[in-house]
Design a protein around this motif. Structure first.
Motif, PDB file in Angstrom:
ATOM      1  N   UNK A 290      -6.620  -6.411   0.553  1.00  0.00           N
ATOM      2  CA  UNK A 290      -5.847  -6.895  -0.585  1.00  0.00           C
ATOM      3  C   UNK A 290      -4.508  -7.479  -0.115  1.00  0.00           C
ATOM      4  N   UNK A 291      -3.833  -8.111  -1.052  1.00  0.00           N
ATOM      5  CA  UNK A 291      -2.602  -8.840  -0.739  1.00  0.00           C
ATOM      6  C   UNK A 291      -1.499  -7.940  -0.196  1.00  0.00           C
ATOM      7  N   UNK A 292      -1.463  -6.683  -0.640  1.00  0.00           N
ATOM      8  CA  UNK A 292      -0.379  -5.793  -0.237  1.00  0.00           C
ATOM      9  C   UNK A 292      -0.415  -5.428   1.245  1.00  0.00           C
ATOM     10  N   UNK A 293      -1.491  -5.778   1.956  1.00  0.00           N
ATOM     11  CA  UNK A 293      -1.537  -5.460   3.391  1.00  0.00           C
ATOM     12  C   UNK A 293      -0.462  -6.189   4.174  1.00  0.00           C
ATOM     13  N   UNK A 294       0.009  -7.317   3.655  1.00  0.00           N
ATOM     14  CA  UNK A 294       1.010  -8.100   4.380  1.00  0.00           C
ATOM     15  C   UNK A 294       2.396  -7.467   4.331  1.00  0.00           C
ATOM     16  N   UNK A 295       2.518  -6.400   3.557  1.00  0.00           N
ATOM     17  CA  UNK A 295       3.761  -5.621   3.567  1.00  0.00           C
ATOM     18  C   UNK A 295       3.803  -4.686   4.767  1.00  0.00           C
ATOM     19  N   UNK A 296       2.651  -4.535   5.451  1.00  0.00           N
ATOM     20  CA  UNK A 296       2.555  -3.671   6.627  1.00  0.00           C
ATOM     21  C   UNK A 296       2.315  -4.538   7.860  1.00  0.00           C
TER      22      UNK A 296
END
Length: 379
Positions: free
Chosen positions: A364-370
């Protein structure tokens, strides 16, 4: 066209049509698919049709393995011959560093249940004596990899979805989306409709569609050129590919060779022009590696787009900021081969609130926060 639907899918490529078909299979057939052009007009119809399970990312391996299971029964399920062949993928390494990475990849792939081999240069020569292996360090091979006709796969899903009640409107552009309390209002060139759920499967236009609802997708599209030869007698079963060598090639059911490469200097943006430089570079490279091509004529040359994500892995799931807005985008050149599993997974998310066959939580898109790890196995 009705005034309202439960689900609106934007994009009638193989991913969008797979989503629609799998939704209808699960009993959700109040579905509409919009495409600004025709079915298979975008990246799907411009790709080489490869179906590969050999990846450096476990998520891509698992998605591809599930897709292969679905490809294996696609003809019996849809009644269409999609020219699916499990001729294998032969992946050639031209550097020691890459060869070491391949060995790590194979270890991971085998742990996930994939039957894959590491081949010495000698073994490759025994199997494929007509390939010039100068500079090759080693190769990997998976027999259950293969290829299919992307147009036929796309139409198999579209035709079967329609039989189950899905409506597909081509030459119908979605030019605006309003987010209401419990629904979306889609403004199209054929009128306005509402939907409870929207799925963004717009390929090269994915970022533009997402921006209409206030979601920022970090996707960019890059032109990739490809060409095809006249037909000759069939003898070449696998898809041959090299990441360090920057090429891929396969022979179709009807005898043509389809081949392409990436351009490291390509700028992002939608560009369907083709160049003589591409043909010149490909001819030099491919006739050196595959000498049997020297007297085979090129008959067509075209371009399509890789919708790239920052880590070259797809972005799949539901938005965390806009409820009921889903996306299956950023496939980085591999949407066709992953489309069966992705369509099934998005349909399951919508129907059940969870996936039953593959885990999408890390895509999902939120992986790019990690911290993310880039997929290495991309041409």
């Amino acid at each position: 066209m009705k005034n309202s639907y439960k689900v609106a899918v934007i994009g009638a490529g193989v991913v969008g049509c797979s989503v629609a078909y799998h939704l209808a299979k699960l009993g959700i057939n109040d579905v509409v698919v919009f495409d600004k052009s025709y079915i298979s007009s975008g990246s799907t119809g411009r790709c080489a049709g490869g179906i590969r399970q050999q990846w450096s990312s476990p998520h891509n391996v698992l998605l591809a393995m599930r897709s292969v299971k679905l490809f294996e029964k696609l003809e019996s399920e849809t009644g269409m011959d999609v020219e699916y062949k499990q001729g294998g993928y032969l992946i050639l390494s031209y550097s020691e560093e890459e060869a070491e990475q391949f060995e790590k990849n194979v270890e991971m792939q085998r742990e996930l249940g994939l039957d894959v081999e590491i081949l010495s240069v000698k073994k490759v020569k025994e199997r494929y004596p007509y390939i010039d292996l100068s500079g090759v360090v080693l190769a990997t091979f998976c027999q259950t990899d293969g290829h299919a006709n992307p147009h036929l796969v796309n139409f198999a899903y579209a035709k079967s979805a329609r039989k189950l009640g899905v409506e597909i409107f081509t030459h119908t552009e979605v030019w605006g989306i309003e987010v209401k309390d419990y629904e979306f209002v889609l403004h199209t060139t054929k009128g306005k409709v509402t939907a409870q759920i929207v799925v963004n499967a717009a390929g090269p236009h994915s970022r533009e569609i997402a921006s209409m609802v206030g979601v920022d997708l970090p996707t960019e599209s890059y032109r990739h050129q490809i060409m095809v030869t006249e037909p000759v007698k069939n003898f070449f079963d696998p898809m041959a590919i090299s990441f360090s060598g920057n090429f891929y090639m396969r022979q179709t059911k009807h005898g043509q060779f389809i081949m392409g490469q990436g351009d490291p200097n390509e700028k992002p943006g939608l560009n369907y022009n083709v160049t003589f430089e591409f043909v010149e570079e490909m001819c030099k490279k491919m006739t050196r590696i595959f000498p049997f091509l020297r007297n085979v004529r090129i008959v067509r040359h075209w371009s399509g787009h890789y919708n790239m994500s920052p880590d070259a892995q797809p972005i799949i799931g539901e938005s965390t900021t806009v409820k009921n807005f889903y996306y299956a985008v950023g496939f980085s050149g591999h949407g066709f081969m992953l489309a069966p599993a992705v369509g099934e997974a998005i349909a399951e998310l919508i129907a059940y609130g969870k996936t039953l066959h593959v885990d999408l939580s890390e895509l999902n898109l939120d992986r790019f926060e990690k911290t993310v790890v880039r997929e290495r196995n991309v041409v």
